[in-house]
Design a protein around this motif. Structure first.
Motif, mmCIF file in Angstrom:
data_model
loop_
_atom_site.group_PDB
_atom_site.id
_atom_site.type_symbol
_atom_site.label_atom_id
_atom_site.label_comp_id
_atom_site.label_asym_id
_atom_site.label_seq_id
_atom_site.Cartn_x
_atom_site.Cartn_y
_atom_site.Cartn_z
ATOM 1 N N ALA A 72 48.636 17.819 -26.980
ATOM 2 C CA ALA A 72 49.602 16.803 -26.547
ATOM 3 C C ALA A 72 48.921 15.441 -26.392
ATOM 4 O O ALA A 72 49.474 14.408 -26.783
ATOM 5 C CB ALA A 72 50.258 17.216 -25.233
ATOM 6 N N LEU A 73 47.711 15.426 -25.818
ATOM 7 C CA LEU A 73 46.973 14.165 -25.687
ATOM 8 C C LEU A 73 46.622 13.591 -27.059
ATOM 9 O O LEU A 73 46.741 12.388 -27.296
ATOM 10 C CB LEU A 73 45.695 14.389 -24.874
ATOM 11 C CG LEU A 73 45.865 14.590 -23.366
ATOM 12 C CD1 LEU A 73 44.522 14.956 -22.740
ATOM 13 C CD2 LEU A 73 46.420 13.336 -22.711
ATOM 14 N N THR A 74 46.184 14.466 -27.960
ATOM 15 C CA THR A 74 45.873 14.015 -29.319
ATOM 16 C C THR A 74 47.110 13.433 -29.990
ATOM 17 O O THR A 74 47.052 12.399 -30.660
ATOM 18 C CB THR A 74 45.333 15.188 -30.151
ATOM 19 O OG1 THR A 74 44.102 15.638 -29.578
ATOM 20 C CG2 THR A 74 45.080 14.777 -31.594
ATOM 21 N N GLY B 15 41.977 13.723 -26.033
ATOM 22 C CA GLY B 15 42.543 14.932 -26.622
ATOM 23 C C GLY B 15 41.474 15.840 -27.198
ATOM 24 O O GLY B 15 41.549 17.073 -27.067
ATOM 25 N N ALA B 16 40.465 15.257 -27.841
ATOM 26 C CA ALA B 16 39.366 16.054 -28.387
ATOM 27 C C ALA B 16 38.628 16.783 -27.270
ATOM 28 O O ALA B 16 38.298 17.975 -27.395
ATOM 29 C CB ALA B 16 38.411 15.157 -29.163
ATOM 30 N N ALA C 203 46.288 25.183 -21.754
ATOM 31 C CA ALA C 203 45.284 24.126 -21.848
ATOM 32 C C ALA C 203 45.176 23.600 -23.277
ATOM 33 O O ALA C 203 45.000 22.392 -23.500
ATOM 34 C CB ALA C 203 43.934 24.644 -21.371
ATOM 35 N N LEU C 204 45.277 24.501 -24.266
ATOM 36 C CA LEU C 204 45.220 24.064 -25.657
ATOM 37 C C LEU C 204 46.408 23.175 -25.999
ATOM 38 O O LEU C 204 46.261 22.159 -26.690
ATOM 39 C CB LEU C 204 45.190 25.278 -26.584
ATOM 40 C CG LEU C 204 44.978 24.970 -28.071
ATOM 41 C CD1 LEU C 204 43.608 24.360 -28.312
ATOM 42 C CD2 LEU C 204 45.144 26.236 -28.916
ATOM 43 N N GLY D 265 43.953 11.279 -39.471
ATOM 44 C CA GLY D 265 42.874 12.223 -39.686
ATOM 45 C C GLY D 265 42.474 12.957 -38.426
ATOM 46 O O GLY D 265 42.221 14.167 -38.452
ATOM 47 N N ALA D 266 42.412 12.232 -37.314
ATOM 48 C CA ALA D 266 42.056 12.874 -36.047
ATOM 49 C C ALA D 266 43.091 13.920 -35.660
ATOM 50 O O ALA D 266 42.751 14.995 -35.159
ATOM 51 C CB ALA D 266 41.918 11.820 -34.956
ATOM 52 N N GLN D 267 44.376 13.594 -35.880
ATOM 53 C CA GLN D 267 45.421 14.556 -35.531
ATOM 54 C C GLN D 267 45.530 15.683 -36.558
ATOM 55 O O GLN D 267 45.641 16.859 -36.203
ATOM 56 C CB GLN D 267 46.772 13.853 -35.401
ATOM 57 C CG GLN D 267 47.882 14.805 -34.957
ATOM 58 C CD GLN D 267 49.235 14.136 -34.866
ATOM 59 O OE1 GLN D 267 49.508 13.183 -35.582
ATOM 60 N NE2 GLN D 267 50.085 14.634 -33.990
#
Length: 425
Positions: free
Chosen positions: A126-128, A108-109, A120-121, A36-38
């Motif tokens: 990538a972190l998410t 990531g958020a 940057a986006l 869900g977060a991704q």
């Protein structure tokens, strides 16, 4: 040392039994919230942030960000799977990656919110992506670690339901606080972090000894990203099948927001609600049929017919999405997609776990298999602009029909790809 190994093996076999209800609930909560977060990011908030960065080239910005994130998934799934199999932590092999997933999703958020450029986006996404990869590597490996093969149908359904249920959960949480982009990013990530911490706190994750640790050489490091499809033909065909089917999934997920805005003229400020309505149709259907067909698959001992039929139904649903001329027609079409997803997710992982090359160290091979579901998220944005331009005009600047029909065709071919697998009925 031999007696120690025997004891460890006995302990491992002891936990490979019938899963308890509590384990299944925590597992599906963790998988769904991580997805869900991704997915709320990939489906909704990333599109909105792309429009903020460039209102005239938002689809291009989105494609670049998703493409970069997918490269991290491409490397991350098998590499983190290999590392998980070899982890000597006293907390076990999987818990450290559940904790890392929680931290990376929150990071990531924050990075996505602060992004003011395409670069940057892409870094934020990538972190998410890495956070979701850590979480899903650990969760998928827990099933072969702790569940006996004859009881994996319901657990497979929980893993499979993670994506559609996660889309509903993530989008529901995000649209609750729209149009506050910060809250839309942090609420799904925060819930995911909580779910992963709960799972880590409650599971029994047996630590392995140095003697049990899988060997690691330069040649084996190269093998982290490869399973020989000639030696393991069942695994190879399952990988190809999954890759093609998820082409269709990625086509809908990545471009659903733009489709609803451009074709059905939804307000960008409230498009999250429209996506939520669609998800509230597909996910309950999937949740009803996935456990039922998971148990039925266990009882019959057959996986192929369910995967084959589900992929065909899913392809039909995508075809109907491509032909939808109104939002209600789109909702009917997406219900058919949900039916196909529900049956497919019920038995997909159960089939995969029967063709894993190394049953005792599954995370690396499951990581490679997970590439089949994540790689389309990179490939679809690369080819989608060409498909969207087919027959484009001033009145119809983006040909979403071509995109969704291409996804349907891939799903049909993917369904046929499981037929040569001999090890699974």
């Amino acid at each position: 040392m031999a007696s120690t190994l025997a004891t460890n093996q006995d302990d491992q076999l002891a936990v490979r039994g019938k899963p308890k209800l509590g384990f299944l609930i925590l597992l599906v909560f963790a998988v769904a919230s991580a997805n869900g977060a991704q997915l709320s990011n990939a489906i909704l908030t990333l599109s909105l942030k792309s429009s903020v960065i460039s209102s005239t080239a938002a689809t291009t910005v989105l494609s670049i960000a998703v493409g970069v994130g997918s490269i991290f998934a491409l490397v991350g799934y098998p590499l983190l799977g290999r590392l998980s199999d070899r982890t000597l932590s006293r907390f076990g092999r999987r818990k450290p990656y559940l904790l890392a997933g929680a931290v990376l999703l929150l990071a990531g958020a924050a990075a996505t919110l602060a992004a003011s450029s395409v670069t940057a986006l892409a870094a934020g996404y990538a972190l998410t992506t890495l956070g979701a990869v850590c979480a899903l590597v650990a969760c998928t490996a827990l099933v072969p670690d702790q569940v006996a093969p004859e009881f994996r149908g319901p657990a497979s359904a929980m893993l499979g339901l993670g994506a559609p249920l996660g889309a509903v959960l993530g989008i529901f949480l995000a649209q609750l606080v729209q149009p506050n982009l910060a809250a839309m990013l942090f609420l799904p990530a925060g819930v995911a972090a909580l779910a992963l911490l709960l799972l880590a706190a409650r599971i029994s994750d047996r630590a392995i000894s140095r003697e049990e640790r899988p060997s690691f050489s330069l040649a084996e490091f190269a093998g982290t990203f490869w399973v020989n499809p000639l030696r393991h033909q069942g695994f190879g065909w399952a990988w190809i099948s999954r890759l093609l089917i998820f082409f269709g999934v990625a086509a809908v997920n990545a471009y659903q927001a733009f489709y609803l805005i451009m074709v059905h003229h939804m307000d960008p400020a409230t498009v999250g609600t429209a996506i939520l309505v669609a998800s509230l149709i597909t996910t309950p259907i999937s949740m009803i049929f996935a456990p039922l067909f998971g148990k039925l698959s266990d009882k019959t001992g057959r996986r192929k017919p369910f995967v084959l039929g589900a992929a065909v139904v899913f392809a039909i649903g995508l075809g109907l999405v491509a032909m939808a001329t109104t939002y209600p027609m789109f909702l009917i079409a997406i219900a058919v997609v949900g039916l196909g997803q529900g049956v497919y997710f019920a038995v997909d992982y159960a089939l995969i776990m029967e063709v894993l090359p190394d049953q005792d160290n599954p995370a690396k091979d499951l990581g490679i298999m997970n590439l089949a579901s994540s790689l389309p998220s990179s490939l679809v944005p690369a080819v989608a602009p060409m498909l969207l331009l087919i027959g484009a005009s001033a009145e119809n600047p983006q040909n979403f029909t071509a995109l969704f029909l291409a996804g349907a065709a891939c799903a049909v071919i993917g369904a046929l790809a499981i037929l040569p697998i001999k090890k699974v009925k």
